[in-house]
Design a protein around this motif. Structure first.
Motif, PDB file in Angstrom:
ATOM      1  N   ILE A 280      22.289 -89.005 -23.014  1.00 47.09           N
ATOM      2  CA  ILE A 280      22.953 -88.793 -24.304  1.00 47.09           C
ATOM      3  C   ILE A 280      21.891 -88.579 -25.375  1.00 47.09           C
ATOM      4  N   LEU A 281      21.992 -87.465 -26.074  1.00 47.09           N
ATOM      5  CA  LEU A 281      21.089 -87.162 -27.183  1.00 47.09           C
ATOM      6  C   LEU A 281      21.921 -86.739 -28.375  1.00 47.09           C
ATOM      7  N   ASN A 282      21.806 -87.475 -29.461  1.00 46.92           N
ATOM      8  CA  ASN A 282      22.590 -87.210 -30.669  1.00 46.92           C
ATOM      9  C   ASN A 282      21.652 -86.907 -31.830  1.00 46.92           C
ATOM     10  N   LEU A 283      21.624 -85.648 -32.248  1.00 51.76           N
ATOM     11  CA  LEU A 283      20.827 -85.214 -33.395  1.00 51.76           C
ATOM     12  C   LEU A 283      21.736 -84.621 -34.481  1.00 51.76           C
ATOM     13  N   ALA A 296      15.994 -77.205 -21.757  1.00 48.82           N
ATOM     14  CA  ALA A 296      16.319 -77.136 -20.322  1.00 48.82           C
ATOM     15  C   ALA A 296      15.695 -78.280 -19.538  1.00 48.82           C
ATOM     16  N   LEU A 297      14.636 -78.883 -20.066  1.00 50.36           N
ATOM     17  CA  LEU A 297      13.962 -79.975 -19.360  1.00 50.36           C
ATOM     18  C   LEU A 297      14.806 -81.244 -19.326  1.00 50.36           C
ATOM     19  N   LEU A 298      15.781 -81.329 -20.214  1.00 50.91           N
ATOM     20  CA  LEU A 298      16.642 -82.523 -20.259  1.00 50.91           C
ATOM     21  C   LEU A 298      17.868 -82.290 -19.380  1.00 50.91           C
ATOM     22  N   GLU A 299      17.626 -82.018 -18.132  1.00 48.40           N
ATOM     23  CA  GLU A 299      18.697 -81.568 -17.250  1.00 48.40           C
ATOM     24  C   GLU A 299      19.685 -82.673 -16.876  1.00 48.40           C
ATOM     25  N   ASP A 316      19.677 -69.471 -24.248  1.00 47.12           N
ATOM     26  CA  ASP A 316      20.343 -69.283 -22.964  1.00 47.12           C
ATOM     27  C   ASP A 316      19.926 -70.347 -21.950  1.00 47.12           C
ATOM     28  N   GLU A 317      18.798 -70.998 -22.207  1.00 47.46           N
ATOM     29  CA  GLU A 317      18.304 -72.041 -21.291  1.00 47.46           C
ATOM     30  C   GLU A 317      19.237 -73.241 -21.214  1.00 47.46           C
ATOM     31  N   ILE A 318      20.220 -73.264 -22.084  1.00 49.57           N
ATOM     32  CA  ILE A 318      21.170 -74.380 -22.018  1.00 49.57           C
ATOM     33  C   ILE A 318      21.924 -74.368 -20.686  1.00 49.57           C
ATOM     34  N   ARG A 319      21.870 -73.251 -19.993  1.00 49.47           N
ATOM     35  CA  ARG A 319      22.556 -73.149 -18.704  1.00 49.47           C
ATOM     36  C   ARG A 319      22.023 -74.145 -17.673  1.00 49.47           C
ATOM     37  N   TYR A 320      20.805 -74.645 -17.899  1.00 47.84           N
ATOM     38  CA  TYR A 320      20.225 -75.600 -16.947  1.00 47.84           C
ATOM     39  C   TYR A 320      20.760 -77.017 -17.127  1.00 47.84           C
ATOM     40  N   LEU A 321      21.507 -77.238 -18.190  1.00 49.56           N
ATOM     41  CA  LEU A 321      22.068 -78.580 -18.429  1.00 49.56           C
ATOM     42  C   LEU A 321      23.409 -78.703 -17.710  1.00 49.56           C
ATOM     43  N   GLN A 322      23.379 -78.612 -16.408  1.00 49.86           N
ATOM     44  CA  GLN A 322      24.613 -78.492 -15.651  1.00 49.86           C
ATOM     45  C   GLN A 322      25.363 -79.803 -15.474  1.00 49.86           C
ATOM     46  N   ALA A 323      24.785 -80.919 -15.951  1.00 48.79           N
ATOM     47  CA  ALA A 323      25.509 -82.189 -15.947  1.00 48.79           C
ATOM     48  C   ALA A 323      26.289 -82.392 -17.246  1.00 48.79           C
ATOM     49  N   LEU A 324      26.118 -81.465 -18.185  1.00 47.30           N
ATOM     50  CA  LEU A 324      26.679 -81.619 -19.530  1.00 47.30           C
ATOM     51  C   LEU A 324      28.203 -81.655 -19.499  1.00 47.30           C
ATOM     52  N   ARG A 325      28.752 -82.640 -20.193  1.00 55.33           N
ATOM     53  CA  ARG A 325      30.202 -82.778 -20.285  1.00 55.33           C
ATOM     54  C   ARG A 325      30.695 -82.702 -21.722  1.00 55.33           C
ATOM     55  N   PRO A 338      25.611 -68.375 -26.007  1.00 62.57           N
ATOM     56  CA  PRO A 338      24.824 -67.703 -24.970  1.00 62.57           C
ATOM     57  C   PRO A 338      25.612 -67.467 -23.688  1.00 62.57           C
ATOM     58  N   GLU A 339      25.210 -66.446 -22.973  1.00 58.05           N
ATOM     59  CA  GLU A 339      25.858 -66.125 -21.705  1.00 58.05           C
ATOM     60  C   GLU A 339      25.723 -67.277 -20.719  1.00 58.05           C
ATOM     61  N   GLY A 340      24.614 -68.001 -20.818  1.00 56.76           N
ATOM     62  CA  GLY A 340      24.374 -69.110 -19.891  1.00 56.76           C
ATOM     63  C   GLY A 340      25.360 -70.246 -20.021  1.00 56.76           C
ATOM     64  N   LEU A 341      26.155 -70.230 -21.084  1.00 55.51           N
ATOM     65  CA  LEU A 341      27.135 -71.293 -21.269  1.00 55.51           C
ATOM     66  C   LEU A 341      28.113 -71.366 -20.104  1.00 55.51           C
ATOM     67  N   ARG A 342      28.370 -70.229 -19.457  1.00 55.54           N
ATOM     68  CA  ARG A 342      29.343 -70.192 -18.366  1.00 55.54           C
ATOM     69  C   ARG A 342      28.884 -71.023 -17.164  1.00 55.54           C
ATOM     70  N   ARG A 343      27.603 -71.418 -17.153  1.00 50.54           N
ATOM     71  CA  ARG A 343      27.082 -72.217 -16.041  1.00 50.54           C
ATOM     72  C   ARG A 343      27.362 -73.713 -16.210  1.00 50.54           C
ATOM     73  N   LEU A 344      27.885 -74.087 -17.355  1.00 44.56           N
ATOM     74  CA  LEU A 344      28.145 -75.508 -17.610  1.00 44.56           C
ATOM     75  C   LEU A 344      29.523 -75.874 -17.062  1.00 44.56           C
ATOM     76  N   TRP A 345      29.618 -75.883 -15.760  1.00 43.76           N
ATOM     77  CA  TRP A 345      30.915 -76.005 -15.101  1.00 43.76           C
ATOM     78  C   TRP A 345      31.577 -77.369 -15.298  1.00 43.76           C
ATOM     79  N   GLN A 346      30.806 -78.385 -15.662  1.00 43.99           N
ATOM     80  CA  GLN A 346      31.392 -79.722 -15.828  1.00 43.99           C
ATOM     81  C   GLN A 346      31.794 -80.016 -17.271  1.00 43.99           C
TER      82      GLN A 346
END
Length: 513
Positions: A280-283, A296-299, A316-325, A338-346
């Motif tokens: 959890i990161l709240n800014l 992307a390093l905060l996967e 677009d690197e937000i696509r690597y945060l695949q645990a994001l809910r 970003p197009e990478g948003l579609r990778r955030l399946w959860q």
């Protein structure tokens, strides 16, 4: 001698005499439940006074006691004690032994310090200590909170050895109370909502601390001493006027929850991305203009709060945060996602209200099928795609204050919807399938009201608050149209849903702490 011939006497008053010692015969009156001997010159109680087992009320104000009689703790039925105007100097811990005590008066006793054990008196309802102007403990700020504040303060300290939790919040303290450091096994410390400008170096002595809340103080920066507390898992430094993230924060490698909301931070320092354990990161509510690709390093992130900043583009690197809910992006300058948003399946909650979107994000409707809440209000969206029907788990859809002229009938296929807001658009007709959604039932048909309208829209300030997933956090804000607070399990409930169409809504859901 005549007094001893009254064995059933229940109440005895010896006020306004010249007694320096109490009469020796007083202990023979074993039935007494009330004794007063105020306005005398008595300096101490006789030892046999502890035989007064039935005593419930004792008043001896305006005498010459230099200390609180220890034997009071042996009077198990004592409910009322008034020892005001005695030069005692200290309220000892022995008073905590008066388990039946309901009222205690120590006004004008030249008290300098109070023992914390007075808070063991769980039945204490009245606790007066006025006129002790030189009292140094508890801290002056706590004294100003009155009896409830003092007892709450002391009870937090007393409970600490058992709970390993200390919550000294909302006392307006200017300094940290050193008594904290007597409990090195503390795992949870809350010193939020005070007036602290620094935290002492002794904080390092808390070598088992896992959760630290210093929010709503006046620290001005992230204290470096905090970076030397490697056991920390949960850290909250909200609302402290922090302007930058200290490089040393990277030392907190075990940190899983970090909140730096409502500060003045204008960049995400590279050290932040070394915290690979973060979930959890709240800014939220800062001045951040750019989200670096290193996000992307905060996967392991489950919740990311970047609302109320100055962000124009999400990498677009937000696509690597695949645990994001939960992704919170309200109140920025975002024109597209970003197009990478579609990778955030959860992803279950997406908040992009109060931005500059002109197009409904197509990747949202086509791929984010786990979504339960979608917040797109206060943008410039002109069309909702028919693919919206893919979001079969959607419970809340916020589209108010856009430029929509129509709503597709496929919205009517979202049978789990509890909230649908369409106010502040140009929609003239709602499709029949949407009207058939069972989310609004408060219409008065005798007044010709359509049942999809919410006649109480200006007071609608709640969302579905049932969520027992502790991973979700509250995002503190008072502005409209922001994700409402998640309540702990078992708190709150699900209000009736509402479809809104018509004038702009004043009462859009607010976040609460």
């Amino acid at each position: 001698e005549s007094m001893t011939n009254m064995p059933r006497l229940r109440s005895l008053s010896l006020d306004h005499n010249e007694y320096m010692l109490l009469p020796a015969w007083i202990d023979r009156l074993r039935k007494l439940d009330t004794i007063t001997f105020s306005f005398n010159k008595v300096k101490k109680l006789p030892n046999n006074f502890m035989n007064m087992a039935n005593l419930t009320e004792l008043r001896f104000s305006h005498n010459d006691f230099s200390q609180v009689p220890f034997l009071l703790s042996h009077l198990g039925k004592l409910k009322v004690v008034d020892m005001s105007s005695n030069p005692m100097g200290h309220l000892p811990d022995c008073m905590g032994g008066c388990g039946a005590l309901e009222e205690l008066y120590i006004n004008d006793c030249a008290i300098v310090t109070m023992g914390i054990d007075i808070a063991k008196c769980k039945k204490l309802k009245v606790f007066e200590f006025d006129g002790n102007d030189d009292m140094s403990y508890p801290p002056h700020e706590v004294q100003l909170k009155g009896q409830e504040g003092v007892l709450r303060y002391f009870r937090q300290i007393l409970d600490c050895p058992h709970s390993k939790v200390m919550m000294i919040d909302d006392f307006e303290l200017a300094e940290v109370d050193n008594i904290i450091f007597r409990y090195p096994l503390l795992t949870w410390l809350d010193i939020s909502k005070n007036n602290l400008v620094k935290v002492p170096a002794e904080l390092r002595q808390l070598q088992h601390i896992e959760s630290l809340n210093v929010s709503r103080n006046k620290l001005g920066c992230i204290p470096r001493i905090i970076s030397l507390m490697p056991t920390l898992i949960d850290l909250n430094i909200d609302a402290n006027g922090v302007e930058h993230i200290e490089p040393s924060i990277k030392l907190l490698t075990g940190l899983t929850r970090l909140s730096l909301a409502t500060n003045r931070i204008n960049s995400m320092h590279p050290s932040l991305f070394r915290l690979s354990s973060l979930t959890i990161l709240n800014l939220t509510d800062n001045k951040i203009p750019i989200v670096p690709p290193d996000i992307a390093l905060l996967e392991g992130l489950i919740t990311l709060g970047l609302g109320d900043n100055e962000i124009a583009e999400v990498p677009d690197e937000i696509r690597y945060l695949q645990a994001l809910r939960q992704l919170v992006l309200f109140g920025n300058k975002i024109t597209h996602l970003p197009e990478g948003l579609r990778r955030l399946w959860q992803l279950e909650v997406l908040t992009v209200s109060q931005n500059d979107l002109h197009v409904f994000p197509p990747q949202v409707a086509s791929d984010l099928t786990e979504l339960k809440e979608l917040w797109l209000g206060h943008n410039k969206i002109t069309k909702v795609p028919t693919e919206i029907e893919n979001l079969q788990k959607l419970e809340q859809l916020w589209l108010q204050d856009n430029q929509l002229e129509a709503i597709p009938s496929q919205v009517g296929n979202l049978t789990k919807l509890k909230v649908l807001t369409l106010t502040g658009n140009r929609i003239k007709e709602v499709p029949r399938s949407v009207k058939q959604l069972k989310i609004a039932t408060n219409a008065d048909q005798d007044k010709g009201e359509e049942y999809w309208q919410d006649k109480e829209r200006d007071t609608f300030t709640e969302g579905d608050a049932e969520d027992d997933d502790a991973s979700f956090r509250s995002w503190n804000s008072q502005d409209v149209d922001k994700p409402r607070a998640r309540l702990p399990p078992g708190v709150g409930g699900s209000p009736a849903g509402a479809v809104r169409i018509g004038a702009a809504v004043k009462g859009a859901p607010k976040m609460t702490s």
